[in-house]
Design a protein around this motif. Sequence first.
Motif, PDB file in Angstrom:
ATOM      1  N   ALA A  69      46.381  76.792 -44.628  1.00  0.00           N
ATOM      2  CA  ALA A  69      45.855  75.526 -45.135  1.00  0.00           C
ATOM      3  C   ALA A  69      44.330  75.529 -45.124  1.00  0.00           C
ATOM      4  O   ALA A  69      43.693  74.984 -46.036  1.00  0.00           O
ATOM      5  N   ALA A  70      43.737  76.141 -44.102  1.00  0.00           N
ATOM      6  CA  ALA A  70      42.275  76.205 -44.025  1.00  0.00           C
ATOM      7  C   ALA A  70      41.685  76.974 -45.194  1.00  0.00           C
ATOM      8  O   ALA A  70      40.538  76.744 -45.585  1.00  0.00           O
ATOM      9  N   ALA A  71      42.470  77.888 -45.766  1.00  0.00           N
ATOM     10  CA  ALA A  71      42.017  78.676 -46.916  1.00  0.00           C
ATOM     11  C   ALA A  71      42.552  78.110 -48.230  1.00  0.00           C
ATOM     12  O   ALA A  71      42.447  78.765 -49.269  1.00  0.00           O
ATOM     13  N   SER A  72      43.129  76.898 -48.189  1.00  0.00           N
ATOM     14  CA  SER A  72      43.707  76.245 -49.371  1.00  0.00           C
ATOM     15  C   SER A  72      44.831  77.062 -49.985  1.00  0.00           C
ATOM     16  O   SER A  72      45.045  77.051 -51.202  1.00  0.00           O
ATOM     17  N   ILE A  73      45.556  77.781 -49.140  1.00  0.00           N
ATOM     18  CA  ILE A  73      46.712  78.565 -49.557  1.00  0.00           C
ATOM     19  C   ILE A  73      47.974  77.817 -49.136  1.00  0.00           C
ATOM     20  O   ILE A  73      48.050  77.307 -48.017  1.00  0.00           O
ATOM     21  N   THR A  74      48.949  77.764 -50.022  1.00  0.00           N
ATOM     22  CA  THR A  74      50.207  77.105 -49.667  1.00  0.00           C
ATOM     23  C   THR A  74      51.361  78.092 -49.804  1.00  0.00           C
ATOM     24  O   THR A  74      51.421  78.879 -50.748  1.00  0.00           O
ATOM     25  N   LEU A  75      52.272  78.020 -48.850  1.00  0.00           N
ATOM     26  CA  LEU A  75      53.467  78.857 -48.841  1.00  0.00           C
ATOM     27  C   LEU A  75      54.656  77.943 -48.592  1.00  0.00           C
ATOM     28  O   LEU A  75      54.707  77.259 -47.569  1.00  0.00           O
ATOM     29  N   ARG A  76      55.594  77.922 -49.534  1.00  0.00           N
ATOM     30  CA  ARG A  76      56.709  76.999 -49.391  1.00  0.00           C
ATOM     31  C   ARG A  76      58.023  77.642 -49.830  1.00  0.00           C
ATOM     32  O   ARG A  76      58.049  78.589 -50.619  1.00  0.00           O
ATOM     33  N   ARG A  77      59.098  77.064 -49.300  1.00  0.00           N
ATOM     34  CA  ARG A  77      60.461  77.393 -49.743  1.00  0.00           C
ATOM     35  C   ARG A  77      61.027  76.113 -50.330  1.00  0.00           C
ATOM     36  O   ARG A  77      61.166  75.112 -49.630  1.00  0.00           O
ATOM     37  N   ARG A  78      61.338  76.136 -51.636  1.00  0.00           N
ATOM     38  CA  ARG A  78      61.736  74.905 -52.310  1.00  0.00           C
ATOM     39  C   ARG A  78      63.100  75.059 -52.979  1.00  0.00           C
ATOM     40  O   ARG A  78      63.399  76.071 -53.605  1.00  0.00           O
ATOM     41  N   THR A  79      63.887  74.018 -52.827  1.00  0.00           N
ATOM     42  CA  THR A  79      65.148  73.919 -53.551  1.00  0.00           C
ATOM     43  C   THR A  79      65.069  72.733 -54.490  1.00  0.00           C
ATOM     44  O   THR A  79      64.268  71.810 -54.301  1.00  0.00           O
TER      45      THR A  79
ATOM     46  N   GLY B 263      62.958  78.476 -55.046  1.00  0.00           N
ATOM     47  CA  GLY B 263      62.623  79.771 -54.473  1.00  0.00           C
ATOM     48  C   GLY B 263      61.431  79.664 -53.544  1.00  0.00           C
ATOM     49  O   GLY B 263      61.058  78.569 -53.093  1.00  0.00           O
ATOM     50  N   TRP B 264      60.845  80.810 -53.234  1.00  0.00           N
ATOM     51  CA  TRP B 264      59.627  80.868 -52.416  1.00  0.00           C
ATOM     52  C   TRP B 264      58.422  80.857 -53.354  1.00  0.00           C
ATOM     53  O   TRP B 264      58.400  81.590 -54.353  1.00  0.00           O
ATOM     54  N   HIS B 265      57.421  80.053 -53.018  1.00  0.00           N
ATOM     55  CA  HIS B 265      56.218  79.943 -53.832  1.00  0.00           C
ATOM     56  C   HIS B 265      54.991  80.118 -52.938  1.00  0.00           C
ATOM     57  O   HIS B 265      54.855  79.430 -51.918  1.00  0.00           O
ATOM     58  N   LEU B 266      54.118  81.028 -53.333  1.00  0.00           N
ATOM     59  CA  LEU B 266      52.836  81.199 -52.655  1.00  0.00           C
ATOM     60  C   LEU B 266      51.740  80.883 -53.658  1.00  0.00           C
ATOM     61  O   LEU B 266      51.684  81.479 -54.737  1.00  0.00           O
ATOM     62  N   LYS B 267      50.875  79.911 -53.313  1.00  0.00           N
ATOM     63  CA  LYS B 267      49.805  79.509 -54.225  1.00  0.00           C
ATOM     64  C   LYS B 267      48.453  79.888 -53.627  1.00  0.00           C
ATOM     65  O   LYS B 267      48.113  79.478 -52.515  1.00  0.00           O
ATOM     66  N   ILE B 268      47.705  80.672 -54.406  1.00  0.00           N
ATOM     67  CA  ILE B 268      46.399  81.164 -53.973  1.00  0.00           C
ATOM     68  C   ILE B 268      45.332  80.591 -54.899  1.00  0.00           C
ATOM     69  O   ILE B 268      45.432  80.723 -56.128  1.00  0.00           O
TER      70      ILE B 268
ATOM     71  N   PRO C  42      62.560  84.951 -55.392  1.00  0.00           N
ATOM     72  CA  PRO C  42      63.861  84.273 -55.376  1.00  0.00           C
ATOM     73  C   PRO C  42      64.157  83.596 -54.047  1.00  0.00           C
ATOM     74  O   PRO C  42      63.622  83.977 -52.990  1.00  0.00           O
ATOM     75  N   LEU C  43      65.011  82.585 -54.109  1.00  0.00           N
ATOM     76  CA  LEU C  43      65.396  81.837 -52.911  1.00  0.00           C
ATOM     77  C   LEU C  43      66.124  82.752 -51.930  1.00  0.00           C
ATOM     78  O   LEU C  43      67.010  83.515 -52.306  1.00  0.00           O
ATOM     79  N   SER C  44      65.720  82.686 -50.678  1.00  0.00           N
ATOM     80  CA  SER C  44      66.358  83.459 -49.617  1.00  0.00           C
ATOM     81  C   SER C  44      66.136  82.729 -48.307  1.00  0.00           C
ATOM     82  O   SER C  44      65.310  81.812 -48.217  1.00  0.00           O
ATOM     83  N   ASP C  45      66.867  83.135 -47.278  1.00  0.00           N
ATOM     84  CA  ASP C  45      66.749  82.454 -45.989  1.00  0.00           C
ATOM     85  C   ASP C  45      65.451  82.798 -45.272  1.00  0.00           C
ATOM     86  O   ASP C  45      64.928  81.996 -44.497  1.00  0.00           O
TER      87      ASP C  45
END
Length: 509
Positions: free
Chosen positions: A52-62, A68-73, A86-89
Amino acid sequence: MADIKREIERKYESDESGLPDLTGVAGVATVIDKGVAELDAVYYDTPDERLAAASITLRRRTGGSDAGWHLKIPVSPGVRDEIRAPLSDTLPDDLAGLVRSRVREAELIPLVRLLSTRDVSDLLDADGTFLAEVSVDAVVAERLTEDGRTAQWSEIEVELADDGDPAFLEKVDKKLRKAGVRPSDSPSKLARALQETAPKKSKKKDKKQGKAEAPGEPVTPGDHVLAYVRAQRDAIVELDPAVRRDVFDSVHSMRVATRRLRSTFKSFGKVLDRAVTDPIGEELKWLAGELGVDRDQEVLTERLTEALDGLPESLVTGPVRARLRTWADKDGGTGPRPELIDALDGQRYLDLLDSLDAVLKDPPLLEAAGGDPEKVITKAVKKDFGKVAALVEEALAQPPGTDRDLAMHEARKKTKRTRYAAEAAGPLLGKPAKAVVKDMKSLQTLLGDHQDSVMTREALRDLAQQAHAAAGESAFTYGLLYGREERRAELAEGALPETWAKISADMPF
């Protein structure tokens, strides 16, 4: 394999009155209601919120069309690269690697959960071409850590179509503002959620912890040197994901950052204790070597390809282009070498990053670090320039051949070091430092072209050997290119005396 999408969007505050009529936006012919989607996203970060300090987000969304998994840079304000898996545990290895330089060996934990009811509309032009997606999101945020709170709000999000013209967002913005909608104060949902759901007792603590990495204006020589070190440390960390994704020029840029750091530790050895920084410099040299395998091959390939393209076809004998392509792509694939990724994933690299952090957190300052800034910094730049002068004079005294080639190569390396020292001095010394940077760039270009010629001739000898001895092919074209490279080196050597005389006369210190 993860997919990558360039996301260009704007966010607005919403008073829950819904989406204003956008049919009046220039270029919009139709607004299509796409219905409502229920999204459930869990955002992951380290306990101290490094991403978050680097304005990066990592999420698992349904939910929605892109579960799926999303990484925003972040790329620039309002622009982010979204890397999807793809969505995974569990977190996919590809995404884990992209945040490794930030996370290091810390644990990634579920930090915030966002439940969004998304009312989506598509904006189309008269031809039915998709222009942008507009959504009205009703968001409920829940902090998943102990003592966390909940929050809720509504917002409007406008996301430009892939390959769309960013200027279109200005037209939508104008319409929304006229309707009383205002840009959001938060750059992302996560940023707002973290702010509004944070435990009350932690706010003061977080503010206090942030001081170490938020220094004030440089005052002492130590401050100036550490500011430059911090900038290069940050560059390495920020470039790491780009190198893994094989983004253009990222390998070169990271390698330059390692060189700047090594040079800074040497140039300002009277400010930072080299007993501490020299071992770090050796590790930076190792990292530069890992990065350099890709970069050196890339530079030579570009030079050889350009030279070959400049020849009339009548002078290209045999399968020269095919052999060059094979030589340039020894691994037979695209992307960074597996060995480089292994290095970035390894403990040695993580230890190097930690050691740079340690220098910034508890700097090994010497007595000169608290002295007169202008005097200390100027002296260091002048000392480096003196080393360049000695090496250039040595090169000029040598007859053409291997000894001169080596002397010019050593002068080139010291030229880079002087340039980086002058860059570090720039905020303090202003125009004189900028003048040195400019002169060193000019000299570096000349000496670099000469060294590139040396390396290219070595590559041409290898290619000619492979073509003639191993396959019985004509070596004529390789010999022709070799001769042209010799001429380029002669021109560089011939230009050196005049270039150096001008630089010496212009030295401001």
